[in-house]
Motif scaffolding. Structure first.
Motif, PDB file in Angstrom:
ATOM      1  N   GLY A   1       0.921  -1.333  -0.017  1.00 50.10           N
ATOM      2  CA  GLY A   1      -0.162  -0.063  -0.001  1.00 50.10           C
ATOM      3  C   GLY A   1       0.908   1.340  -0.033  1.00 50.10           C
ATOM      4  O   GLY A   1       0.430   2.235  -0.848  1.00 50.10           O
ATOM      5  N   ILE A   2       1.727   1.236   1.015  1.00 49.45           N
ATOM      6  CA  ILE A   2       3.060   2.624   0.901  1.00 49.45           C
ATOM      7  C   ILE A   2       3.490   2.669  -0.356  1.00 49.45           C
ATOM      8  O   ILE A   2       3.542   3.594  -0.850  1.00 49.45           O
ATOM      9  N   ALA A   3       3.829   1.482  -1.075  1.00 46.77           N
ATOM     10  CA  ALA A   3       4.575   1.382  -2.130  1.00 46.77           C
ATOM     11  C   ALA A   3       3.807   2.008  -3.294  1.00 46.77           C
ATOM     12  O   ALA A   3       4.149   3.048  -4.279  1.00 46.77           O
ATOM     13  N   TYR A   4       2.376   1.616  -3.344  1.00 43.98           N
ATOM     14  CA  TYR A   4       1.429   2.350  -4.327  1.00 43.98           C
ATOM     15  C   TYR A   4       1.087   3.810  -4.115  1.00 43.98           C
ATOM     16  O   TYR A   4       1.225   4.742  -4.824  1.00 43.98           O
ATOM     17  N   ILE A   5       1.308   4.158  -2.913  1.00 45.54           N
ATOM     18  CA  ILE A   5       0.956   5.677  -2.647  1.00 45.54           C
ATOM     19  C   ILE A   5       2.230   6.416  -3.128  1.00 45.54           C
ATOM     20  O   ILE A   5       2.070   7.511  -3.387  1.00 45.54           O
ATOM     21  N   ILE A   6       3.295   6.016  -2.733  1.00 45.14           N
ATOM     22  CA  ILE A   6       4.619   6.773  -3.060  1.00 45.14           C
ATOM     23  C   ILE A   6       4.497   7.022  -4.761  1.00 45.14           C
ATOM     24  O   ILE A   6       5.070   7.906  -5.176  1.00 45.14           O
ATOM     25  N   TYR A   7       4.319   5.890  -5.193  1.00 49.14           N
ATOM     26  CA  TYR A   7       4.367   5.869  -6.787  1.00 49.14           C
ATOM     27  C   TYR A   7       3.442   6.734  -7.328  1.00 49.14           C
ATOM     28  O   TYR A   7       3.648   7.306  -8.048  1.00 49.14           O
ATOM     29  N   SER A   8       2.178   6.819  -6.764  1.00 48.44           N
ATOM     30  CA  SER A   8       1.288   7.575  -7.302  1.00 48.44           C
ATOM     31  C   SER A   8       1.465   8.907  -7.024  1.00 48.44           C
ATOM     32  O   SER A   8       1.068  10.026  -7.890  1.00 48.44           O
ATOM     33  N   TYR A   9       2.203   9.529  -6.075  1.00 46.25           N
ATOM     34  CA  TYR A   9       2.602  10.963  -5.677  1.00 46.25           C
ATOM     35  C   TYR A   9       3.954  11.017  -6.516  1.00 46.25           C
ATOM     36  O   TYR A   9       4.199  12.538  -6.535  1.00 46.25           O
ATOM     37  N   THR A  10       4.676  10.168  -6.812  1.00 45.99           N
ATOM     38  CA  THR A  10       6.086  10.569  -7.321  1.00 45.99           C
ATOM     39  C   THR A  10       6.317  10.279  -8.746  1.00 45.99           C
ATOM     40  O   THR A  10       6.856  10.799  -9.537  1.00 45.99           O
ATOM     41  N   LEU A  11       5.973   8.863  -9.031  1.00 46.99           N
ATOM     42  CA  LEU A  11       6.453   8.455 -10.403  1.00 46.99           C
ATOM     43  C   LEU A  11       5.311   8.264 -11.436  1.00 46.99           C
ATOM     44  O   LEU A  11       5.629   8.328 -12.551  1.00 46.99           O
ATOM     45  N   LYS A  12       4.054   8.542 -11.080  1.00 45.67           N
ATOM     46  CA  LYS A  12       2.855   8.476 -11.670  1.00 45.67           C
ATOM     47  C   LYS A  12       3.040   9.449 -13.018  1.00 45.67           C
ATOM     48  O   LYS A  12       2.493   8.971 -14.310  1.00 45.67           O
ATOM     49  N   PRO A  13       3.312  10.510 -12.897  1.00 42.47           N
ATOM     50  CA  PRO A  13       3.489  11.530 -14.049  1.00 42.47           C
ATOM     51  C   PRO A  13       4.202  11.207 -15.094  1.00 42.47           C
ATOM     52  O   PRO A  13       4.195  11.563 -16.158  1.00 42.47           O
ATOM     53  N   SER A  14       5.155  10.443 -14.821  1.00 39.55           N
ATOM     54  CA  SER A  14       6.455  10.046 -15.972  1.00 39.55           C
ATOM     55  C   SER A  14       5.919   8.852 -16.384  1.00 39.55           C
ATOM     56  O   SER A  14       6.775   8.270 -17.416  1.00 39.55           O
ATOM     57  N   VAL A  15       5.034   8.121 -15.855  1.00 40.64           N
ATOM     58  CA  VAL A  15       4.785   6.615 -16.542  1.00 40.64           C
ATOM     59  C   VAL A  15       3.533   6.957 -17.399  1.00 40.64           C
ATOM     60  O   VAL A  15       2.472   7.660 -17.246  1.00 40.64           O
ATOM     61  N   SER A  16       3.370   6.196 -18.708  1.00 36.63           N
ATOM     62  CA  SER A  16       2.631   6.316 -19.381  1.00 36.63           C
ATOM     63  C   SER A  16       1.061   5.934 -19.032  1.00 36.63           C
ATOM     64  O   SER A  16       1.256   5.001 -18.083  1.00 36.63           O
ATOM     65  N   GLU A  17       0.045   6.327 -19.432  1.00 31.02           N
ATOM     66  CA  GLU A  17      -1.344   6.068 -18.864  1.00 31.02           C
ATOM     67  C   GLU A  17      -1.624   4.379 -18.899  1.00 31.02           C
ATOM     68  O   GLU A  17      -2.320   3.976 -18.258  1.00 31.02           O
ATOM     69  N   ALA A  18      -1.094   4.098 -20.311  1.00 31.74           N
ATOM     70  CA  ALA A  18      -1.592   2.679 -20.768  1.00 31.74           C
ATOM     71  C   ALA A  18      -0.686   1.831 -19.694  1.00 31.74           C
ATOM     72  O   ALA A  18      -1.168   0.740 -19.180  1.00 31.74           O
ATOM     73  N   ALA A  19       0.476   2.052 -19.422  1.00 33.88           N
ATOM     74  CA  ALA A  19       1.270   1.297 -18.224  1.00 33.88           C
ATOM     75  C   ALA A  19       0.743   1.309 -16.892  1.00 33.88           C
ATOM     76  O   ALA A  19       0.908   0.236 -16.354  1.00 33.88           O
ATOM     77  N   ASP A  20       0.336   2.449 -16.872  1.00 31.28           N
ATOM     78  CA  ASP A  20      -0.463   2.335 -15.459  1.00 31.28           C
ATOM     79  C   ASP A  20      -1.511   1.779 -14.961  1.00 31.28           C
ATOM     80  O   ASP A  20      -1.883   1.022 -14.279  1.00 31.28           O
ATOM     81  N   SER A  21      -2.506   1.915 -16.120  1.00 35.53           N
ATOM     82  CA  SER A  21      -4.079   1.262 -16.059  1.00 35.53           C
ATOM     83  C   SER A  21      -3.853  -0.266 -16.308  1.00 35.53           C
ATOM     84  O   SER A  21      -4.494  -1.009 -15.770  1.00 35.53           O
ATOM     85  N   TYR A  22      -2.850  -0.760 -17.176  1.00 38.51           N
ATOM     86  CA  TYR A  22      -2.913  -2.236 -17.567  1.00 38.51           C
ATOM     87  C   TYR A  22      -1.868  -3.049 -16.866  1.00 38.51           C
ATOM     88  O   TYR A  22      -1.873  -4.459 -16.793  1.00 38.51           O
ATOM     89  N   ILE A  23      -0.665  -2.369 -16.371  1.00 38.16           N
ATOM     90  CA  ILE A  23       0.244  -3.369 -15.689  1.00 38.16           C
ATOM     91  C   ILE A  23       0.362  -2.607 -14.157  1.00 38.16           C
ATOM     92  O   ILE A  23       0.249  -3.650 -13.191  1.00 38.16           O
ATOM     93  N   ILE A  24       0.604  -1.611 -13.561  1.00 38.09           N
ATOM     94  CA  ILE A  24       1.057  -1.241 -12.406  1.00 38.09           C
ATOM     95  C   ILE A  24      -0.106  -1.170 -11.511  1.00 38.09           C
ATOM     96  O   ILE A  24      -0.097  -1.962 -10.238  1.00 38.09           O
TER      97      ILE A  24
END
Length: 62
Positions: free
Chosen positions: A16-39
């Motif tokens: 849970g903490i890893a996903y929260i950190i990802y969504s606040y820090t790395l999410k803007p630099s990851v494509s929407e497709a990779a975010d919604s279909y993989i991560i």
């Protein structure tokens, strides 16, 4: 190691903490497709697996 409920509580918290950190820090630099279909599905699957194992151990202990 994986026979204690505390282990699964820690794994659920880490996922849970890893996903929260990802969504606040790395999410803007990851494509929407990779975010919604993989991560996102992988993080939900990890949380569900750890929660299932925690519940399974909880029922076994009672």
């Amino acid at each position: 190691m994986f026979t204690k409920k505390r282990t699964y509580q820690i794994l659920i918290a880490i996922a849970g903490i890893a996903y929260i950190i990802y969504s606040y820090t790395l999410k803007p630099s990851v494509s929407e497709a990779a975010d919604s279909y993989i991560i996102f599905p992988v993080s939900i699957a990890l949380l569900l697996i750890f929660a299932f194992m925690y519940i399974k151990l909880d029922k076994k202990g009672n």
